[in-house]
Design a protein around this motif. Structure first.
Motif, short mmCIF file in Angstrom:
data_model
loop_
_atom_site.label_atom_id
_atom_site.label_comp_id
_atom_site.label_asym_id
_atom_site.label_seq_id
_atom_site.Cartn_x
_atom_site.Cartn_y
_atom_site.Cartn_z
N ARG A 37 -0.99 -7.36 17.30
CA ARG A 37 -1.24 -6.86 15.99
C ARG A 37 -0.91 -7.78 14.68
O ARG A 37 -1.64 -7.94 14.04
N GLU A 73 0.75 -1.22 0.07
CA GLU A 73 -0.09 -0.10 -0.01
C GLU A 73 0.98 1.51 0.05
O GLU A 73 2.08 1.01 0.61
N GLU A 102 -6.30 8.86 7.81
CA GLU A 102 -6.60 8.30 6.39
C GLU A 102 -7.95 8.68 5.91
O GLU A 102 -8.42 9.38 4.93
N ARG A 154 -8.93 -5.71 4.96
CA ARG A 154 -8.54 -7.30 5.51
C ARG A 154 -9.34 -7.47 6.61
O ARG A 154 -9.38 -8.61 6.97
N ARG A 155 -9.54 -6.55 7.84
CA ARG A 155 -9.98 -6.85 8.69
C ARG A 155 -11.90 -6.83 8.72
O ARG A 155 -12.35 -7.24 9.73
N ASN A 163 0.34 -1.05 5.49
CA ASN A 163 1.04 -0.24 6.25
C ASN A 163 0.52 -0.14 7.63
O ASN A 163 -0.39 0.43 7.97
N THR A 164 1.06 -0.97 8.48
CA THR A 164 0.48 -1.42 9.74
C THR A 164 1.30 -0.95 11.01
O THR A 164 2.45 -1.51 11.16
N PRO A 165 0.78 0.23 11.75
CA PRO A 165 1.81 0.55 12.85
C PRO A 165 1.85 -0.59 13.59
O PRO A 165 0.70 -1.13 14.08
N CYS A 217 -4.81 -3.15 2.97
CA CYS A 217 -4.75 -2.78 4.31
C CYS A 217 -5.87 -3.06 5.11
O CYS A 217 -6.34 -4.18 5.69
N ASN A 218 -6.41 -1.94 5.73
CA ASN A 218 -7.53 -2.19 6.70
C ASN A 218 -8.72 -2.91 6.18
O ASN A 218 -9.31 -3.84 6.96
N PHE A 251 4.31 6.85 4.76
CA PHE A 251 2.94 6.33 4.96
C PHE A 251 2.43 8.00 5.56
O PHE A 251 2.29 8.17 6.91
N PRO A 267 -9.47 3.37 7.95
CA PRO A 267 -9.49 3.49 9.37
C PRO A 267 -9.04 4.80 10.04
O PRO A 267 -8.60 5.68 9.09
N1 ING Z 1 -3.30 0.66 8.80
C1 ING Z 1 -3.76 -0.40 9.79
C2 ING Z 1 -4.37 -1.53 9.30
O1 ING Z 1 -5.68 -1.77 9.18
C3 ING Z 1 -5.27 -0.33 11.92
C4 ING Z 1 -4.71 0.62 10.80
C5 ING Z 1 -4.39 -1.11 12.54
C6 ING Z 1 -6.51 -0.33 12.17
C7 ING Z 1 -4.82 -1.95 13.35
C8 ING Z 1 -7.01 -1.28 13.04
C9 ING Z 1 -6.16 -2.03 13.79
O2 ING Z 1 -3.72 -2.35 9.33
C10 ING Z 1 -3.94 0.87 7.77
N2 ING Z 1 -3.32 1.58 6.68
O3 ING Z 1 -5.15 0.62 7.30
#
Ligand code: ING
Length: 307
Positions: A207, A44, A140, A169-170, A191-193, A166-167, A50, A125
């Protein structure tokens, strides 16, 4: 046996001061390492740092991070090398449209260097105003609009391919909408902190658990391959996790990066390995009961049951 040789091209950190040309040079180096592969997948926002971690009062000041054409001057060498090497590719970038809209976008490019698919991130997110309570910002919702292209799938390389970012996928809806189009490989960047800005107790291990849980569930429940590629490492003091993975249609992780730098994963993915799941346990036509699924598409938030 419909074998696709896939390269997951993980990128280490891109600093604010780094140029797009420097990022493209690294992507080209990974593409050369992927010689002989059918497809290479990049992260991403692969061209820049980022930037949604930074706050600008005037949002137009963030336009410097956006591409207003694709291929752009900086990315044209990537398309040319992909065509020479006859490798399909996917990468994410910040898209600014001619009529001034802003999206977190990814594209799918065929072996002739032609853009055959575009996706704009649906699940954004984070937040849109500066939030002093957070250990870091995740703006974002400030800099991007929600995607307006849905979750399309495309025929490519003899199979059916989809993208998310990224997000996305959740959210199981992402994979199911693609699954209902017969998707056989979903490619995405992230890009996931590595820490939760609102809960310092949620660190890298949790995470990574949620990251893989989401991808493995999406793959298994839709009998599809999933290729997820990180931009990771420390960008201007902010750490993003690695964990680039290739997941088979049974939901098993078959390849995973071991560093937080530029790193290539290569795996032979047989698209026919999706058939058994699609024809048995996840034969949607035989097993789904859509008469009971209405709330998923009709209701956005929670409505509690009446006492
Ligand atoms: N980054 C993160 C992601 O979904 C995040 C933001 C992390 C949201 C953990 C919720 C939980 O992987 C991006 N860019 O969406």
């Amino acid at each position: 046996m419909r074998n696709i040789k896939v390269a997951a091209a993980q990128l280490g950190p891109i600093q604010r001061a780094d140029t797009r040309q420097a990022a493209v040079a690294r992507m080209l180096d990974l593409m050369r390492q992927a010689e002989g592969c059918d497809l290479i997948v990049y992260p991403e926002l692969a061209l820049t740092t980022f930037f949604p971690r930074w706050y600008w009062e005037d949002r137009t000041e963030a336009d410097i991070w956006f591409e207003s054409e694709m291929p752009s001057a900086a990315t044209r060498p990537l398309f040319e090398e992909a065509k020479r090497a006859a490798i399909a590719m996917s990468f994410g970038y910040a898209e600014r449209t001619p009529d001034g809209r802003h999206f977190n976008t990814s594209i799918l490019v065929d072996k002739e260097g032609v853009i055959v698919g575009k996706y704009r991130k649906v699940h954004l997110p984070g937040h849109d105003q500066f939030d002093p309570k957070r250990s870091h910002q995740h703006l974002e919702k400030r800099y991007f609009e929600p995607g307006d292209l849905g979750f399309p799938a495309w025929p490519l390389l003899g199979g059916v391919f989809g993208m998310c970012i990224c997000n996305d996928r959740r959210w199981p809806e992402t994979f199911r909408v693609l699954g209902l189009q017969g998707v056989e490989m979903v490619v995405l960047g992230f890009n996931t902190p590595s820490v939760n800005a609102q809960n310092s107790g949620e660190g890298p291990a949790k995470r990574m658990f949620h990251h893989k849980l989401s991808l493995q569930a999406g793959a298994y429940q839709n009998s599809t391959w999933v290729v997820a590629v990180a931009k990771c490492g420390v960008e201007d003091g902010h750490h993003c996790m690695a964990g680039s993975v290739i997941i088979n249609p049974d939901g098993e992780v078959v390849a995973e990066t071991t560093t937080e730098n530029d790193e290539l994963l290569v795996h032979d993915c047989d698209l026919d390995a999706t058939r058994f799941g699609k024809e048995t346990v996840f034969d949607f036509a035989r097993h789904r009961r859509i008469e009971h699924y209405g709330l998923i598409a009709m209701q956005t938030g929670v409505v509690l049951p009446k006492a």
